[in-house]
Design an enzyme around this catalytic site. Structure first.
Site, PDB file in Angstrom:
ATOM      1  CG  LEU A  95      -1.935  -1.135   1.328  1.00 39.41           C
ATOM      2  CD1 LEU A  95      -2.674  -1.052   2.655  1.00 39.41           C
ATOM      3  CD2 LEU A  95      -2.919  -1.076   0.168  1.00 39.41           C
ATOM      4  N   GLY A 126       9.202   1.739   7.206  1.00 30.33           N
ATOM      5  CA  GLY A 126       8.954   0.419   6.645  1.00 30.33           C
ATOM      6  C   GLY A 126       7.840   0.437   5.623  1.00 30.33           C
ATOM      7  CG  ASP A 129       7.117  11.825   9.340  1.00 29.95           C
ATOM      8  OD1 ASP A 129       7.319  12.881   8.705  1.00 29.95           O
ATOM      9  OD2 ASP A 129       7.258  10.694   8.839  1.00 29.95           O
TER      10      ASP A 129
END
Length: 801
Positions: free
Chosen positions: A519, A525, A634
């Site tokens: 996705l 990761g 983030d």
């Protein structure tokens, strides 16, 4: 002729073995007729596996209680016989008398505590490996056990029944009975209650919902619950929960903490620290009674007790006393009043009346005309809802609360900051520290006779017949559960799987078809689409090498598993096997914001503003309300996912290191984030605070207004390159200062074709510019940002150009 010296030595050794060794550190039982002295440091009883120790425990200056504690964590007391009546540090003793009663006596010979076993054939006292202190007869049958009389802690396999209560300590470091309790109510439901000097108030499960809405049932009148050695808690009212580190071989305890929260703790053998592996309330301000009469619990960002305008703290050392008014409110001057507005604030309960459809002027008049009204609460939820208050208890302030409280004050009372979201006289709430271990202090309790101590509940010992009946019931229940183990575990895992659970690597490999459909991919990761065995769609994040460290991974898991907000991506579970570290999230159908904002399939204005306000709610929750003070680090369009209704859900919020408020680890050792959204603090090597998220949020909402990446670089005058963000802000400030009326139309995304709210667009630009101030002290908090956005939420159709 025999050596007389040798005979004497032999006789001495023989006699010494016959005398009870009550001073031995390895004593695991106390024989009838023996005693333990408060003055003997080694006068203790230990469990066979040395997990638990029982003896005298210092609870203050020259004050002792007789209790049980974890041997490896001597500060963690799990049971105390005389918590409200400590004994002297000289001359006190615990005796197992020859009549079978275990008796605790003070220095003057007075009885501080005793068991109800004087008419039984008690042979000895033993401390079992479960932490249960028992009295047995010569046949080994249990005649009395401490498990039947818990104080503030429940241990694995200690059944909790309708006759029991877990009662909190009075305050941090105190063993005296406090005001918060866990108990089975008359309707068979397990509840938390505040029972203070002035009021009693239920606060868990959610009192605004009925039994079934809270996921409970009241049909089972057996009223029994147990925590097993896997960390799974089961109750007859269908309450079920599990430790985040569920599994065998971990020491655990369920404790009613002094701040009113019920927490399950797991002991970390490596660090020697108790970690919270579950708790009843993730938002401390939802606990009733914390701040006393008139007090308000606020997140700033840690929970604090405060006094509203016109009030002052009654006793700074005891927030149970709350706040006292600086004025006299009487019916004779009820018409000469004004109202002070406190946004996002409410007081639970004590409603004089409730009106589901009324204007704010009408609500104000209701309170003004009633001399018993001290304030009114007003909220807009599609229609005006009015509550007038006869008393002000259980006050809290939360950015997610959709209403305001209006305090009734005399005209002559000064209340600075009436138009602001300011609460005065703020003081730290009696809440658990950032270290999960409950620190047991040495506050004096022995001289409490001169103080106003409150006995919240009086202990009554069960009769011998009652004890036997309960024992039979417990034995039968445990036998039934044990023999129906597969079905029980299946049911338990079904519940856990719908909340938070551990997955095996094989499960996730199968669910993702060997990680076939990717996705997305980021610095932490790759994310893969998967389908679980129960047919739920999930997103499985396979963490990179940076997250292979056990400590970092567990910090993330333990935090995310407890955080729940409609604008945060829900985490369903995790996997930790060998080198594999994976996280399992809910699947969000409309992908991320960047896919819709920076493509031809762009979002309309209504959806953009919905994303702006929803993201603000999520960050305000993380910064001010949730269990830990979480800094995202983030925030960017790629980490804002959109559901089927284009409601935003912030992702990856647990991947940053948690900020330990005020502690030595309040700075981050490495940069985390994405170029273009990073606050200047990262490059300047300044301490990282929640204001880095505010900066990133400012960039995101300016991008939503402009419709392009502002992190890109552009060439100015054919020579100098600068960030698009810098250029955008410079243009906005110049046009605004010059008073150009069309400046909004020139900077808003042209793809909208003018279909946007001028007021909302101007508000977003103003907020965005303030959020990206280089000086972080000039940036607003997410709570104040949310307040501003909520106030113009209804303007989307009023001023479209």
């Amino acid at each position: 002729m025999k050596n007389p010296t040798g005979s004497i030595i032999f006789l001495f050794l023989t006699v010494s073995f016959l005398i009870p060794h009550t001073n031995s550190k390895t004593l695991n039982h106390l024989k009838r007729g023996s005693s333990l002295s408060v003055e003997g440091d080694s006068d203790v009883i230990t469990s066979p596996d040395n997990s638990f120790t029982c003896g005298f425990y210092s609870v203050g200056t020259n004050a002792f209680g007789f209790g049980i504690w974890f041997t490896q964590s001597s500060k963690t007391v799990v049971w105390m016989a005389n918590r409200d009546k400590p004994v002297n540090g000289l001359g006190s003793s615990l005796s197992l008398r020859r009549d079978g009663a275990m008796v605790l006596t003070d220095v003057d010979g007075s009885m501080a505590w005793q068991t109800n076993t004087s008419s039984t054939d008690v042979d000895r006292a033993e401390l079992l490996e479960t932490g249960n202190l028992v009295l047995k007869n010569s046949s080994g049958n249990i005649l009395w056990q401490s498990f039947d009389f818990p104080t503030d802690t429940l241990l694995p396999f200690q059944t909790f029944t309708k006759s029991m209560k877990l009662i909190s300590g009075l305050r941090n470091g105190s063993f005296a009975s406090g005001y918060f309790s866990l108990y089975f109510d008359n309707d068979n439901v397990l509840r938390l209650i505040y029972d203070g000097p002035e009021i009693s108030s239920l606060y868990w499960p959610n009192p605004d919902l009925n039994v079934y809405q809270n996921g409970r049932t009241n049909y089972n009148s057996s009223r029994i619950a147990v925590l097993d050695d896997m960390g799974v808690f089961l109750s007859s009212d269908r309450l079920q929960f599990s430790a985040s580190d569920m599994g065998f071989g971990v020491k655990r305890r369920l404790t009613m903490d002094y701040d009113g929260n019920l927490r399950l703790y797991s002991f970390n053998n490596l660090t020697g620290v108790w970690l919270v592996s579950w708790e009843a309330l993730t938002q401390p301000c939802n606990v009733h009674g914390l701040c006393g009469r008139n007090g308000v619990c606020v997140y700033a960002p840690e929970p604090k007790c405060s006094c509203p305008p016109g009030y002052e703290v009654s006793d700074p050392s005891d927030w149970n006393q709350g706040c006292k008014p600086k004025f006299n409110l009487s019916c004779s001057n009820s018409r000469r009043m004004k109202f002070v507005e406190l946004p996002y604030t409410d007081y639970y309960g004590f409603d004089l009346n409730y009106n589901p459809s009324i204007s704010i002027q009408g609500c104000r008049k209701l309170c003004l005309d009633d001399c018993h009204c001290e304030a009114f609460s007003y909220r807009l939820t599609g229609q005006g809802v009015c509550y007038t208050k006869s008393a002000l208890f259980n006050g809290y302030q939360s950015p997610s609360f959709p209403g305001k409280i209006y305090l009734k004050l005399p005209m002559n009372v000064e209340a600075s900051g009436e138009s602001e979201q300011t609460i005065y006289n703020s003081s730290k709430l009696v809440c658990r520290s950032t270290d999960a271990e409950v620190v047991v202090g040495f506050t004096s309790m022995y001289d409490m006779a001169g103080k106003r101590a409150k006995w919240v509940y009086l202990y009554t010992f069960a009769s011998a017949i009652g004890a036997i009946e309960i024992l039979i019931l417990v034995t039968g229940w445990v036998f039934f559960r044990r023999h129906d183990l597969p079905a029980t575990l299946e049911d338990g895992y079904r519940v856990i799987s719908s909340q938070f659970r551990r997955f095996s690597y094989a499960e996730l490999k199968k669910a993702t078809k060997k990680f076939k459909e990717e996705l997305g991919r980021g610095g932490s990761g790759a994310v893969y689409k998967g389908v679980l065995a129960d047919e739920r769609l999930v997103a499985v994040k396979r963490l990179g090498d940076a997250f292979q460290g056990e400590e970092e991974f567990w910090a993330e898991v333990s935090t995310i598993g407890k955080i729940n907000h409609m604008n945060l991506v829900r985490m369903w579970g995790f996997c930790s096997e060998k080198r594999h570290r994976l996280l399992v999230y809910e699947y969000v159908v409309n992908s991320s914001l960047d896919k819709h904002l920076f493509s031809n399939n762009f979002l309309g204005w209504k959806e953009r503003f919905k994303v702006a306000i929803g993201t603000a709610k999520a960050l305000a929750y993380l910064h001010h309300e949730c269990l830990e003070w979480v800094i995202h680090c983030d925030v960017k369009p790629e980490n804002i996912l959109l559901d089927g209704d284009f409601e935003p859900k912030v992702a990856d919020f647990g991947l940053a290191k948690l900020s330990q408020r005020g502690g030595p680890d309040s700075e981050f050792s490495r940069i985390r984030g994405t170029k273009g959204y990073l606050a200047p603090e990262w490059a300047m090597n300044l301490p990282i605070t929640a204001k880095v998220d505010v900066y990133s949020y400012g960039v995101v909402i300016l991008e939503m207004v402009r419709g392009i990446r502002l992190s890109n670089w552009v060439v100015v005058d054919g020579e100098e390159a600068e960030a698009e963000l810098t250029r955008f802000v410079r243009i906005v400030k110049r046009k605004n200062q010059c008073g150009e009326e069309s400046w909004l139309e020139e900077i808003v995304d042209p793809r909208l074709g003018g279909q946007f709210s001028r007021n909302q667009a101007a508000t977003l630009v103003e907020i965005g510019v303030s959020c990206i101030e280089e000086d972080r002290n000039k940036r607003p908090t997410m709570a104040s940002v949310l307040q501003i956005l909520v106030e113009c939420e209804d303007d989307e159709s009023k001023d479209y150009t």
